[in-house]
Design a protein around this motif. Sequence first.
Motif, PDB file in Angstrom:
ATOM      1  N   GLY A   1       0.792  -1.224   0.000  1.00 38.41           N
ATOM      2  CA  GLY A   1       0.000   0.000   0.000  1.00 38.41           C
ATOM      3  C   GLY A   1       0.820   1.266   0.000  1.00 38.41           C
ATOM      4  O   GLY A   1       0.281   2.357  -0.177  1.00 38.41           O
ATOM      5  N   ILE A   2       2.146   1.143   0.220  1.00 39.78           N
ATOM      6  CA  ILE A   2       3.034   2.316   0.232  1.00 39.78           C
ATOM      7  C   ILE A   2       3.776   2.380  -1.093  1.00 39.78           C
ATOM      8  O   ILE A   2       4.630   1.539  -1.380  1.00 39.78           O
ATOM      9  CB  ILE A   2       4.053   2.265   1.388  1.00 39.78           C
ATOM     10  CG1 ILE A   2       3.341   2.130   2.728  1.00 39.78           C
ATOM     11  CG2 ILE A   2       4.937   3.506   1.365  1.00 39.78           C
ATOM     12  CD1 ILE A   2       2.574   3.331   3.162  1.00 39.78           C
ATOM     13  N   GLY A   3       3.446   3.353  -1.905  1.00 42.11           N
ATOM     14  CA  GLY A   3       4.139   3.559  -3.169  1.00 42.11           C
ATOM     15  C   GLY A   3       5.193   4.649  -3.054  1.00 42.11           C
ATOM     16  O   GLY A   3       5.457   5.175  -1.965  1.00 42.11           O
ATOM     17  N   LEU A   4       5.779   5.012  -4.180  1.00 44.68           N
ATOM     18  CA  LEU A   4       6.852   6.003  -4.194  1.00 44.68           C
ATOM     19  C   LEU A   4       6.395   7.342  -3.633  1.00 44.68           C
ATOM     20  O   LEU A   4       7.080   7.950  -2.800  1.00 44.68           O
ATOM     21  CB  LEU A   4       7.365   6.184  -5.632  1.00 44.68           C
ATOM     22  CG  LEU A   4       8.464   7.255  -5.818  1.00 44.68           C
ATOM     23  CD1 LEU A   4       9.697   6.904  -5.011  1.00 44.68           C
ATOM     24  CD2 LEU A   4       8.816   7.376  -7.310  1.00 44.68           C
ATOM     25  N   ALA A   5       5.242   7.832  -4.078  1.00 48.31           N
ATOM     26  CA  ALA A   5       4.769   9.154  -3.645  1.00 48.31           C
ATOM     27  C   ALA A   5       4.554   9.199  -2.135  1.00 48.31           C
ATOM     28  O   ALA A   5       4.961  10.168  -1.468  1.00 48.31           O
ATOM     29  CB  ALA A   5       3.478   9.510  -4.380  1.00 48.31           C
ATOM     30  N   LYS A   6       3.934   8.161  -1.579  1.00 48.01           N
ATOM     31  CA  LYS A   6       3.701   8.115  -0.135  1.00 48.01           C
ATOM     32  C   LYS A   6       5.018   8.040   0.630  1.00 48.01           C
ATOM     33  O   LYS A   6       5.221   8.717   1.645  1.00 48.01           O
ATOM     34  CB  LYS A   6       2.819   6.911   0.218  1.00 48.01           C
ATOM     35  CG  LYS A   6       1.353   7.068  -0.153  1.00 48.01           C
ATOM     36  CD  LYS A   6       0.563   5.825   0.241  1.00 48.01           C
ATOM     37  CE  LYS A   6      -0.942   6.040   0.160  1.00 48.01           C
ATOM     38  NZ  LYS A   6      -1.408   6.395  -1.198  1.00 48.01           N
ATOM     39  N   ALA A   7       5.942   7.214   0.134  1.00 46.52           N
ATOM     40  CA  ALA A   7       7.218   7.017   0.828  1.00 46.52           C
ATOM     41  C   ALA A   7       8.034   8.306   0.888  1.00 46.52           C
ATOM     42  O   ALA A   7       8.562   8.675   1.941  1.00 46.52           O
ATOM     43  CB  ALA A   7       8.024   5.915   0.139  1.00 46.52           C
TER      44      ALA A   7
END
Length: 233
Positions: A81-87
């Motif tokens: 559920g954690i993609g690049l933008a969120k990370a």
Amino acid sequence: MIADKPLMLKELPKEERPREKMLTKGAAALSNAELLAILLRTGGKADSVLRLAERLLKKYEDLGLAGLAVLTPQEMRKIKGIGLAKAVTVAAAVEIGKRLASLVPGARPAILSPGDAANYMMAKLRYETKEHFIGILLSTKNHILAAPTISVGTLNASLVHPRELFKEAINYSAASVILVHNHPSGDPTPSTEDIELTRKLVKAGKILDISVLDHVIIGDNKYVSLKEKGIIA
């Protein structure tokens, strides 16, 4: 027995949704998960954003909220559920927090003791998983001009060349410099290599007439000053 399906954010009462709650009650009223949910913005098909935030916080739950400080964007992306933008959003927020924590009230803070140097850098360095070597560049009155990162090493070693340190000092017209680096182990006890590097940089500073006042090693909320230990005269 089948577990209850977690509520999606839109199913919560409006006043209990993190954004609305912050607006009506203030940021201090939010839990860590709720604050993190605002940064993450959205959840997934199966999980609400709050459930996703809780999962991220549990990655290093023994450290509590401080666990976010040691998670890299690459590690965050391993969590479903954690993609690049969120990370990168979370990593940027953590870095802002570190920088705010290192600020000292006043127009231009001064370093008057080893404790001042340690306090200035503690929030930035105590949770780093690699050695960061930083030069705190000072004016003639010991006001901080800048604190550039000179090198980033491996888990237990930082490679520093006098040229890189003193190039920064000359660029800022610094009168003196305090060396600072962290030990990812949390133990700030100086190694033989730390002492040898310190003596090398002190010697180079004398040639350039830029005094090396101290070398402060940061651990987990503790530090060692090589000046206080008598290694720097």
